[in-house]
Design an enzyme around this catalytic site. Structure first.
Site, PDB file in Angstrom:
ATOM      1  N   ASP A 154       2.397   9.314   3.869  1.00 49.42           N
ATOM      2  CA  ASP A 154       1.276   8.459   4.228  1.00 49.42           C
ATOM      3  C   ASP A 154       0.007   9.126   3.742  1.00 49.42           C
ATOM      4  O   ASP A 154      -0.130  10.339   3.843  1.00 49.42           O
ATOM      5  CB  ASP A 154       1.208   8.300   5.751  1.00 49.42           C
ATOM      6  CG  ASP A 154       2.031   7.109   6.192  1.00 49.42           C
ATOM      7  OD1 ASP A 154       2.073   6.131   5.427  1.00 49.42           O
ATOM      8  OD2 ASP A 154       2.616   7.171   7.280  1.00 49.42           O
ATOM      9  N   ARG A 177      -9.990  -9.762   8.889  1.00 46.19           N
ATOM     10  CA  ARG A 177     -10.202  -8.439   8.323  1.00 46.19           C
ATOM     11  C   ARG A 177     -11.689  -8.121   8.204  1.00 46.19           C
ATOM     12  O   ARG A 177     -12.155  -7.560   7.237  1.00 46.19           O
ATOM     13  CB  ARG A 177      -9.468  -8.302   6.976  1.00 46.19           C
ATOM     14  CG  ARG A 177      -7.960  -8.401   7.193  1.00 46.19           C
ATOM     15  CD  ARG A 177      -7.163  -8.491   5.935  1.00 46.19           C
ATOM     16  NE  ARG A 177      -7.404  -7.372   5.057  1.00 46.19           N
ATOM     17  CZ  ARG A 177      -7.478  -7.518   3.731  1.00 46.19           C
ATOM     18  NH1 ARG A 177      -7.361  -8.686   3.177  1.00 46.19           N
ATOM     19  NH2 ARG A 177      -7.670  -6.455   2.976  1.00 46.19           N
TER      20      ARG A 177
END
Lengths: 689, 584
Positions: free
Chosen positions: A315, A390
Site C-alpha cells: 500500500d 467525492r
C-alpha cells in the site's frame, strides 16, 4: 523498523536448564521415531550398548574400552540432537508463556441490550459466547476478541504487541477490533464478542507457538525424504561392508572381519546427523524469529512461502509514504490571489477533522495568518465527504464552497451551468505529475485554484526496494491516487510497478493475474475491504490494528502493524530455507573426511596397505574411529547457535548467493572435519586413550 | 602421456561435440513431430504402422498409461527373444546348427537385450543362430534404445507442459525414434563399416586351411590343418550396437575382433558412435525446453567428468605395471611399441584408443569393448566401473543417461535451491516431496542392486566359485558384474565365469530392476511435473544454465557416487593398486 520487540537472548539459563530436562525425556522411542535419521543413531546406540554389555561377560568382537567409548559418544549424539530441539522449543515456550500470562479469567460486564447504560450482569470471560455484548470501561480488561459497536477508547495492547503506546479503538472503520487480554485505559467501549472461548486470537497464537514442532512444512517433508534416502544408502554401504570384509579376510588370509561396533560408528558418522539432528530446531527457530519480529504466522508453511515470494503488493500510504498528506501550496488560477484561495480553502475545511484537512488550516494560518473560524458562528452547514460526490465543504447561506478531486469539482461546476476552466485541469495535472495530490476549490460555479497536498516518501525505502530487486522480488505499489500521482510517487520510491485508482476488485484481479503467471504474491492489509485480496494472496500479513475480517483472511499477523515488515518476513522465510540447505550441504561434505578416517582404520588388520589413505595420520585405528564419532557429536552442539539464528542473509542475486554459500558450507564442510578429527585424535592420544 | 595421445583425444572430442549439435536439433524435430526431409520417405510407413497396430497417434497418455504401454511392449520383446533362443535349433537361418540355449542363459540374454544392457553370458559365434542374432538381438538393439529415448522425451515434456495430464504417446515416440533416428543412422553407419571390412553375410562359417599346421594336446595325436572362421551378418548389428548404447557384440571378443572392428578408422567411428546420441540428446533437451544453454550446461558437466576420468584411465594404463618394471620389462613408449600396460589390448589400437573406448563404454552404458577391462591396471579398470556406479549418467545410455542426469539435477537443485532461500525449482517447476521421493528411489535402486548383489555373491559358494582371480581382483570382478548389470551397461571384467544359473539369475534380476525400477519413477516424475504450473524465472531463481550449475551437478553426481561406493572400491581396485605399488 519495529518500535519495541520481544527481545530475547539466544540462550538464557532458564531455557537451557529446562531444555536439559527435556533432552532426556525425548529419549522415549516414540519421540525418536519422529526423526528417521536420529532414530538410526538411537538404534545404533542401543545396539552398541548391548554389544558392550555382552562383551563384558562373553568377550566381544572388539576391545571393551573401545566399545564403551563409541557407545558413550553415540548416546551423546542422540542427546545433543534432543538438546538442540529442546532449546528451540524452550524459546518458543517462553514466548507462549508470556502470551498466556495475558490470558486469564476476566470479569466481563455482559449487556442485555446494545445501549451504553443498559443493565448488565457480571460474568467470567469463559462464559462469553459469540454475539454477546459487553461493556468495557476505563481500567477494565477486554474479556474476549470482539468488534467495537459503540464508543471510542484508548487501549493498551502491550500484552500482545509489546508496544507500550496506547492505541485508539472506535466503532466503524478499520480500527474497530479489540483483542482479549488488552486493557482499556480511558473512556468506554461497547463490544460484540466475535470468538468463542478457546477460539480467540490469543488462543490461536499460543496453539501455533506450541504446535510449532509437530507439523512439518512441505519443504521439510521433501528434505526429510532426501535425508532418509541418504541414510538408506549409507545403511546399505555399511551393512554390505560386513560380507565384503569377511570375503577380504578369507582371501587375504590375514586380520579379522570388521566389528559391528565399527560398522555402527561408520554408519552414524556417514548419515546426515548434523542436519537430521538440527532440522526440527531450524523450523521451530524460524517461527521463533518471526515472533521476535512481532509477527505471528498461522503456519510454518506460510513462513516457507514467504521465502518464495516473487511479487510484493505494498500500500502506498503508510508503507511507501509516511501517509500524512500535508498541504504544501495554494495555487490560484486567473486573477484570484493566493490569499483569497487560502481563505476560501480554509472555510471549506473548517469541519474537516482529517489530518489533511488540519494541514490546510495550518498552512493558511502560516502563510496569511488566517484565523480559525467556528463553523456554527458563521451559520454554515458542513457538507461531509461522501464516496458518491467525492467532495466536502460548507454551505454558508447561498454560498456553496467545495473542495475535492478535479473530476468531482468539474462535475460540481458544470452542474451549475458554469464553465470549468481548462487552466484548473492543467494545474491539477502538474501537481499530480509531481506526485502530489491536487485538491480543487470551488465557490459556487467558480473554480478558485488548487491546493497541493504533498505526501513524503519514507527515507531509505528506495534502497529497500533496490535490495528486493536484487533478490528478484518485484514490488507493486497499490494506491487510490490517480495514475499521474501514482506514477510520480512510484518513480520517487523506486517501485517496479503500480496500481493506481485501486479498488478492492482491482487488487484481487491483480493478485490473480500474477498468480496465473505462476508468481507467488505477498501483501499486507488492514481493512475489511482488503480481506478478499488477503485471502487470495499467498503470503498475507494482516495488521494487528486492522479489522477482525482482515486478520481472519491473512496467514500472518503483524503485531506492530508495520506494513514495511513484509520485507523482513520475506528475509526470515529465506533464512529458514537457507539454513536447511547450508546444513545439509555441510553434513554431506563432512563425510569425505570421515571416510578417510574410518575406512583405513576399519580394514587395518586385513589390508595394512590401506593405511596410505590415512592422510590425517591419525594415531591408531581405534582413536581414528573414536575421533570421527566424537567430531560427529560435537559438531551438532557447535551448530546449534547457527540453527537457531539462521544463516546470514544478504540480498543478492541467486548465483552470487549460491556461490558464497557453497564456498562457506560446502568448502567449509570438507575442510572443518579434517582439522577437527585430527585435533580430537591428538587430544585422545595425549590422554593416552 | 604422449602428444599423439592428446591429439587423438582432442580429435575425438571435437568430432563428438561438432556432430552432437545438429543431430540433437534434428532429434528435437523428430519428437516434436515437425516435418522432416525423411517424412516424405518414411511418413507413409509410419502411418501404416499405426494403422496396422491400431494405435491412435494423437492420443496423449497419462504417465501411468505411458508406463504400462512401455512395460507391455518390453515384456513382449523379452519373451520374443527368450523363445527365439530356446527354439532356435528348429528355426531357419541356423547354418551352424547351433543348439537351443539353456533356460537360465536365455532368460539372462532376453532380459539383457530388452533392457538395453547387452550383458553377454554366452559367446555369440558358438551360441546364437543368425536368426536369433538378427530377429532377436538386432531388433532389441533398436527398440530398447528407442524405449530409453522415449522415456527421456516424456520427462522433457514434463518440463515443457503446464497443468497437463499427459506426457505424450509411447507408441509414436518409440516408432519415430526407430524410424527417423536409429534406422537411418545405422543404415549409413553399417555401410561405412562394411566398407572398412566388417563382415555382413548369411554364409556359414568358413573352414580355412592353416598356413602352418599345428598339433596340441587338444588335437593330439592328429595334426590340425584347418581353422573354422566365424562370420555372419555382423555389420548391421555392430552399427546399432554402438549407436544405441547396446554393446552386445556379434562375436564374443566384441569390437576387439577384427571382423567387428578392423581398421583405425572403423575404431574411431565406433568410438564416436558410442557417445554420439547421448551427447546429442543434451541439445535435444535444450531445444525442447526452449533454452539451448540448459542443454549445454548438462553436456558440459558430462564432458568434464568424462575427460577427467579418461585421463586417469589413460595415465594409469600408460604408466604400466611397476611389478613388471622391476622384472626389467620395457614399458616405455617408443616408435615400435605403445608402451604401458598392453595386456588385453589390441596392438592396432594401442593404449590411447583402448582407454578412450573403455572410458566411453563405461560412461555411456554401452558395454562394447575393444580391449579387456579385466587386464587393466587396478585404477584404469576402476574408472569404467565407477562411471557405471555413478548411475550411468555421464552421457549414459541413449535416453537413460540424460534422464538419470536430470534426476541428479533435481537433487542438486533441491539442496542448492534451499541455499538461496527459495523452495527449489528446476526449469520453472517446483521440486517437492513427490519428486524427491521418486529421485530417492532412482538413486537407491542401483546402489541396492550393486552392493547387495555383490555382498550376496561374495558369501555364497555359487558366487565365489566363479571367480578366476582370488583376492581383491576377484572382488572387483564381482563388483563390476553387478555394477554392469544394474547400470544396464553390459561390459564385463572377463575373469568371472558368469554363465552359471546363479549369475544368470542374479544379474538378470539386477538388469530388470536397474532398468524398469528407474523408468517407472522417472515417468512418475514426468507426470507430476507436467501437472504443475510453471514458475517464471527471476534473478532470484537459481540459474541452471551456468558454469556454476554445471559444477554443482558434477559435485552432486561425484559425491553421491563416491559416498556410496568408496568403501567397496577401497576393498577392490584401490587396495589392489596400493598393493601393486608396494605402499605398505
Amino acid at each position: 523498523m519495529t518500535p519495541t520487540q520481544h527481545k530475547q537472548p539466544l540462550f538464557s539459563w532458564q531455557i537451557l536448564l529446562a531444555a536439559l530436562g527435556d533432552t532426556f525425556l525425548k529419549l522415549a522411542p516414540r519421540q525418536q521415531w519422529k526423526n528417521p535419521v536420529m532414530f538410526v543413531v538411537y538404534t545404533g546406540s542401543l545396539l552398541t550398548t548391548g554389544l558392550w554389555l555382552w562383551g563384558l561377560f562373553n568377550g566381544g568382537d572388539d576391545s571393551a574400552s573401545f566399545m564403551l567409548g563409541v557407545t558413550f559418544w553415540l548416546w551423546f549424539t542422540v542427546l545433543f540432537a534432543n538438546f538442540a530441539e529442546s532449546v528451540a522449543e524452550g524459546r518458543s515456550k517462553a514466548q507462549a508463556a508470556a502470551l498466556r500470562s495475558a490470558k486469564r479469567d476476566i470479569v466481563a460486564k455482559k449487556l442485555d441490550e446494545p445501549r451504553y447504560n443498559a443493565p448488565y450482569v457480571k460474568v467470567t470471560s469463559p462464559a462469553l459466547r459469540k454475539g454477546d455484548l459487553v461493556l468495557i470501561e476505563a481500567g477494565d480488561f477486554v474479556p474476549a476478541d470482539g468488534e467495537v459497536i459503540e464508543g471510542v477508547a484508548s487501549v493498551d495492547e502491550s500484552a500482545i504487541t509489546g508496544e507500550s503506546a496506547p492505541v485508539i479503538r472506535e466503532s466503524g472503520g478499520d480500527f474497530s477490533s479489540v483483542t482479549g487480554g488488552t486493557r482499556v485505559l480511558s473512556d468506554w467501549l461497547m463490544v460484540r464478542v466475535t470468538a468463542n472461548p478457546g477460539e480467540a486470537f490469543l488462543d490461536r497464537m499460543i496453539a501455533m507457538v506450541e504446535s510449532a514442532t509437530r507439523q512439518k512444512t512441505p519443504n521439510e517433508i521433501a528434505l526429510t525424504i532426501l535425508l532418509v534416502a541418504l541414510t538408506l544408502i549409507f545403511l546399505l554401504t555399511t551393512v554390505t561392508l560386513l560380507p565384503f570384509s569377511i570375503y577380504s579376510v578369507e582371501t587375504a588370509k590375514s586380520g579379522t572381519p570388521v566389528s559391528i561396533t565399527v560398522l555402527v560408528a561408520l554408519l552414524v558418522c556417514l548419515i546426515p546427523t548434523t542436519i537430521g539432528g538440527l532440522l526440527s530446531a531450524i523450523g521451530v527457530a524460524g517461527i521463533g524469529r518471526m515472533m521476535q519480529k512481532n509477527v505471528i504466522a498461522t503456519s510454518g508453511r506460510a513462513i516457507e512461502a514467504a521465502g518464495d515470494v516473487d511479487v510484493l503488493l505494498l500500500d502506498k500510504t503508510g508503507t511507501i509514504t509516511l501517509g500524512n498528506r500535508q498541504a504544501s501550496a495554494f495555487l490560484p488560477i486567473g486573477e484570484i490571489t493566493e490569499k483569497e484561495l487560502a481563505d476560501t480553502a480554509q472555510l471549506a475545511t473548517l469541519a474537516d477533522e482529517t489530518p489533511e484537512g488540519r494541514s490546510i488550516i495550518i498552512l493558511a494560518k502560516q502563510k496569511f495568518n488566517i484565523r480559525e473560524r467556528k463553523i456554527h458562528e458563521l451559520g454554515a452547514t458542513f457538507i461531509a465527504f461522501s464516496a458518491q460526490t467525492r467532495m466536502s465543504g460548507v454551505n454558508i447561506g447561498e454560498r456553496q464552497i467545495r473542495k475535492g478531486a478535479a473530476d468531482a469539482i468539474r462535475r460540481f461546476v458544470e452542474a451549475q451551468h458554469a464553465k470549468f476552466p481548462p487552466e484548473a485541469m492543467r494545474l491539477a495535472d502538474i501537481v499530480a505529475r509531481h506526485g502530489s495530490t491536487p485538491l480543487l476549490v470551488a465557490d459556487g460555479g467558480r473554480v478558485l485554484g488548487v491546493i497541493e497536498l504533498k505526501d513524503t516518501v519514507k527515507g531509505g525505502i528506495k534502497e529497500r526496494f533496490g535490495e528486493l530487486r536484487r533478490m528478484g522480488i518485484k514490488t507493486i505499489m497499490i494506491t487510490g491516487d490517480n495514475r499521474l500521482t501514482a506514477a510520480a510517487i512510484a518513480a520517487e520510491a523506486g517501485v517496479d510497478d503500480f496500481l493506481a485508482e485501486a479498488t478492492p476488485e482491482a487488487k484481487l484481479k491483480l493478485i490473480r493475474e500474477q498468480q496465473a503467471e505462476g508468481r507467488l504474491v505477498a501483501m499486507t492489509g488492514d481493512g475489511t475491504n482488503d480481506a478478499p485480496a488477503l485471502a487470495q494472496a499467498d503470503v498475507a500479513v494482516a495488521m494487528n490494528s486492522g479489522t477482525q475480517a482482515a486478520k481472519e483472511a491473512g496467514n500472518m499477523v503483524d503485531l506492530d502493524s508495520n506494513p514495511t515488515k513484509l520485507i523482513e518476513i520475506v528475509e526470515t522465510g529465506k533464512q529458514m530455507l537457507m539454513t536447511r540447505g547450508a546444513l545439509t550441504t555441510f553434513s554431506l561434505a563432512n563425510d569425505l573426511a570421515k571416510y578417510f578416517a574410518i575406512v583405513p582404520a576399519a580394514f587395518a588388520s586385513t589390508y595394512p596397505a590401506l593405511g596410505a589413505l590415512n592422510i590425517m595420520r591419525l594415531d591408531s585405528p581405534s582413536s581414528a574411529i573414536l575421533s570421527a564419532v566424537i567430531f560427529n557429536a560435537l559438531i551438532i552442539v557447535a551448530l546449534i547457535p547457527l540453527a537457531l539464528k539462521g544463516v546470514k542473509y544478504r540480498p543478492q542475486n541467486a548465483e552470487a548467493l549460491l556461490r558464497n554459500n557453497l564456498l562457506i558450507y560446502g568448502g567449509g564442510g570438507v575442510i572443518v572435519p579434517f582439522v577437527g578429527i585430527k585435533l580430537i585424535d591428538l587430544g585422545l592420544t595425549a590422554l593416552s586413550f | 602421456m604422449t602428444e599423439n595421445g592428446l591429439l587423438q583425444i582432442t580429435l575425438y572430442l571435437a568430432a563428438l561435440l561438432l556432430l552432437a549439435k545438429p543431430l540433437g536439433l534434428y532429434m528435437a524435430k523428430v519428437y516434436e513431430n515437425r516435418p522432416l526431409f525423411l517424412t516424405r520417405l518414411l511418413g507413409p510407413l509410419e502411418a501404416g504402422l499405426y494403422r496396422f497396430s491400431g494405435v491412435d497417434p494423437e492420443q496423449d497418455m497419462r504417465w501411468q498409461d505411458y508406463a504400462a504401454a512401455l512395460l507391455w511392449f518390453n515384456l513382449f520383446s523379452g519373451l520374443a527373444v527368450f523363445f527365439l533362443q530356446i527354439l532356435q535349433a528348429w528355426l531357419p537361418l541356423n547354418p551352424q546348427h547351433l543348439a537351443n540355449v539353456s533356460f537360465d542363459s536365455a532368460f539372462n540374454t532376453a532380459v539383457s537385450f530388452a533392457t538395453n544392457t547387452n550383458w553377454q553370458g554366452y559367446s555369440g559365434e558358438t551360441t546364437m543362430s543368425y536368426l536369433t542374432q538378427m530377429l532377436g538381438l538386432g531388433v532389441q538393439n533398436f527398440v530398447s534404445a528407442a524405449t530409453g529415448m522415449a522415456v527421456l522425451i516424456a520427462l522433457v515434456r514434463g518440463f515443457q507442459r503446464t497443468h497437463a495430464a499427459g506426457i505424450g504417446n509411447f507408441w509414436t515416440d518409440l516408432t519415430r525414434g526407430v524410424l527417423y533416428i536409429l534406422l537411418p543412422l545405422s543404415f549409413v553407419f553399417a555401410l561405412v563399416l562394411v566398407g572398412q571390412g566388417v563382415v555382413q553375410t548369411f554364409k556359414p562359417y568358413q573352414s580355412i586351411p592353416l598356413v602352418e599346421q599345428v598339433s596340441s594336446a587338444a588335437t593330439a595325436p592328429a595334426e590340425q590343418t584347418t581353422q573354422t572362421i566365424a562370420i555372419g551378418p555382423a555389420a548391421s548389428q555392430i552399427a546399432i550396437k554402438q549407436l544405441g548404447t547396446n554393446g552386445g557384440g556379434f562375436f564374443n571378443a566384441n569390437s576387439a575382433h577384427p571382423f567387428e572392428n578392423p581398421t583405425p578408422l572403423s575404431n574411431f567411428l565406433e568410438m564416436l558412435a558410442i557417445l554420439l546420441i547421448p551427447a546429442a540428446l543434451c541439445h535435444t533437451f535444450g531445444a525442447m525446453v526452449g533454452n539451448p544453454r540448459q542443454g549445454w550446461a548438462i553436456l558440459a558437466a558430462m564432458t568434464m567428468v568424462f575427460v577427467s576420468l579418461l585421463f586417469v584411465t589413460w595415465g594409469s594404463e600408460q604408466s604400466g605395471n611397476p611389478a613388471l618394471a622391476s622384472l626389467g620389462v620395457e614399458q616405455s613408449v617408443s616408435v615400435n611399441q605403445a608402451g604401458g600396460n598392453m595386456e588385453g589390448k589390441e596392438t592396432r589400437f594401442g593404449i590411447v584408443n583402448s582407454a578412450i573406448w573403455a572410458t566411453a563404454t563405461g560412461a555411456a552404458s554401452n558395454g562394447s569393448v575393444n580391449s579387456m577391462h579385466d587386464s587393466y591396471t587396478p585404477l584404469g579398470g576402476m574408472i569404467p566401473m565407477w562411471l557405471i556406479q555413478l548411475g550411468e549418467v555421464i552421457f549414459g545410455g541413449v535416453g537413460s543417461g540424460l534422464y538419470g542426469m536430470l534426476v541428479f539435477a533435481l537433487v542438486a537443485v533441491f539442496v542448492a535451491g534451499l541455499m538461496i532461500g527459495r523452495t527449489p525449482e528446476y526449469l520453472g517447476k517446483k521440486i517437492e516431496a513427490f519428486e524427491m521421493k521418486m529421485a530417492s528411489i532412482i538413486i537407491l535402486i542401483p546402489a541396492f542392486l550393486i552392493l547387495g548383489g555383490t555382498a550376496l555373491a561374495v558369501i555364497v559358494d555359487a558366487g565365489k566359485s566363479a571367480i578366476a582371480n582370488p583376492g581383491a581382483h576377484g572382488f572387483s570382478e564381482i563388483l563390476y558384474a553387478f555394477s554392469s548389470a544394474a547400470g544396464n551397461n553390459g561390459s564385463a571384467f572377463a575373469g568371472l565365469g558368469a554363465n552359471t544359473p546363479f549369475y544368470n539369475t542374479a544379474l538378470g534380476i539386477s538388469m530388470l530392476a536397474g532398468r524398469y525400477g528407474i523408468i517407472i519413477p522417472v515417468l512418475a516424475i514426468a507426470g507430476s511435473l507436467a501437472a504443475k504450473k510453471t514458475v517464471p524465472t527471476t534473478i532470484g531463481t537459481l540459474p541452471t544454465d551456468t558454469p556454476l550449475f554445471a559444477m554443482l551437478l558434477i559435485g552432486t553426481v561425484l559425491l553421491v557416487g563416491a559416498l556410496t561406493f568408496v568403501p567397496a572400491l577401497a576393498l577392490g581396485p584401490v587396495i589392489e593398486h596400493l598393493i601393486m605399488n608396494g605402499t605398505h
